[in-house]
Design an enzyme around this catalytic site. Structure first.
Site, PDB file in Angstrom:
ATOM      1  N   GLU A  22       0.177  -0.884   5.954  1.00 53.37           N
ATOM      2  CA  GLU A  22       1.028  -0.326   6.778  1.00 53.37           C
ATOM      3  C   GLU A  22       0.966   1.107   6.869  1.00 53.37           C
ATOM      4  O   GLU A  22       1.261   1.793   7.816  1.00 53.37           O
ATOM      5  CB  GLU A  22       2.511  -0.588   6.083  1.00 53.37           C
TER       6      GLU A  22
ATOM      7  N   ASP B  92       1.063  -1.248  -0.138  1.00 54.28           N
ATOM      8  CA  ASP B  92       0.032  -0.173  -0.070  1.00 54.28           C
ATOM      9  C   ASP B  92       0.846   1.387  -0.148  1.00 54.28           C
ATOM     10  O   ASP B  92       1.940   1.141   0.442  1.00 54.28           O
ATOM     11  CB  ASP B  92      -0.907  -0.048   1.271  1.00 54.28           C
TER      12      ASP B  92
END
Length: 387
Positions: A133, A68
């Site tokens: 994250e 991400d």
């Protein structure tokens, strides 16, 4: 085009704004399956995670990272589409170029090359990849670590591909991180007319002296490896919008980045005592993002340092600076954790970028590391040096 660069471009082209993965992990998984990995997708909430493992013997070396990325920010400020990987003057531009799709690609490419040359290496290899994250970090690596712990899978060494370098690739590696404790504070007052302060209670005035003490306080001196604890306010909000009204409450957000000399309970108690001593009426909610972790000098840190030195000719600086990372969830599993990645000067910025030469250098560093840790000493041209 190098194998790592090719994969980096494929990953950047996928709009994996947190917590979306947009097929990034499948790209990686398909390549890992071809070199003998067993792939296990793990889904929690709207988060996609990947656990891939090759081999069942100890020691287990795990590469970890995230697919991400943060939002792009103003598109008009980008010199090219952030999700169209673009090369200009030896530099690759795109969201996630540095944080951390180039790191993921270098890990996969180095692993493919290593297994191709040494299919019967000792120990095992694994990848722990998440799409959570950059977001809340609740359903990502934290949850995968819980799964691994519950079934008794032990990670001996973990290398995270976060962009750890400062000015040149490999000049700095992270061997730990400070803890992160946040507070959501409401200071209560009594709303009233600004001309009659004796009939009101101004929460801004109540907080001001306490806040001055919290900000100026020397919380500790840190340690040999950790910076001192710091207190920072991220938001203050009060007022009705009218210039002649004393507000009835103030809301604030703050964060403590703390070294291991502190404990969560001591920090909470100290903040609350200061607020009470200055007679602020308040409610306070606490949030723990992660506790500090540190990997003492040992096999992994020596191997990472030596791998960097074999590629760059210089040993890296060992650091615990910067924000939190998913290492805070992996270290409690008993793993030694080190972060090694590309230069971090453009991460989260408009026109995020990475030097193409750095992607190739990082792949070579990971390849050297695999040789140092997973080949018998007699099979590697340079034996792992003692500390």
């Amino acid at each position: 085009m190098s194998r790592a660069l090719d994969l980096t471009r494929d990953l950047i082209a996928r709009r994996s704004v947190t917590p979306a993965d947009e097929g990034c992990q499948k790209l990686m998984a398909d390549r890992l399956i071809r070199v003998g990995f067993t792939v296990e997708p793990l889904f929690f909430g709207n988060v996609t995670n990947l656990w891939a493992r090759r081999g069942g013997a100890a020691p287990l070396l795990c590469f970890a990272g995230h697919t991400d990325v943060v939002p792009t920010g103003p598109l008009e400020q980008w010199q090219s589409d952030p999700f169209v990987p673009t090369i200009r003057d030896g530099v690759l531009y795109g969201r996630g170029a540095a944080d951390m799709k180039s790191g993921l690609a270098a890990m996969v490419a180095a692993t493919e090359e290593f297994i191709g040359a040494h299919p019967d290496h000792r120990g095992s290899l694994a990848f722990l990849i998440t799409s959570d994250e950059e977001g809340p970090s609740v359903d990502g690596t934290r949850r995968v670590a819980e799964v691994l712990s519950a079934r008794g899978e032990r990670i001996d060494w973990c290398v995270i591909g976060e962009p750890s370098s400062e000015t040149s690739v490999g000049d700095t590696i992270k061997v730990g991180r400070r803890g992160s404790l946040s507070g959501r504070l409401t200071v209560h007052g009594v709303q009233g007319h600004i001309a009659y302060p004796q009939l009101a209670e101004n929460p801004i005035h109540a907080l001001a002296p306490a806040l001055a003490e919290l900000v100026s306080r020397r919380w500790d001196e840190g340690t040999e490896h950790f910076q001192p604890t710091s207190f920072q306010v991220s938001n203050l909000n009060a007022g009705t919008g009218a210039p002649n009204v004393i507000p009835g409450e103030l809301k604030a957000r703050f964060n403590l980045r703390y070294s291991p000399v502190q404990t969560l309970e001591t920090l909470k108690r100290t903040v609350e005592e200061i607020l009470r001593r200055h007679r602020a009426r308040f409610t306070l909610e606490w949030y723990v993002s992660g506790e500090p972790f540190y990997t003492a000098p040992g096999v992994l840190s020596r191997a990472v340092s030596q791998a960097v030195a074999e590629v760059t000719g210089a040993l890296p600086k060992l650091s615990t600076g910067g924000g939190t990372s998913d290492g805070r969830f992996i270290a409690p599993l008993g793993a030694q954790v080190v972060e090694l990645g590309v230069v971090n000067d453009s991460i989260h910025k408009v026109n995020e970028n990475v030097r193409i030469a750095d992607i190739d250098a990082l792949q070579r560093m990971y390849g050297k590391l695999l040789q140092l840790l997973l080949l018998a000493p007699g099979n590697h041209p340079t034996k792992l040096r003692e500390a």
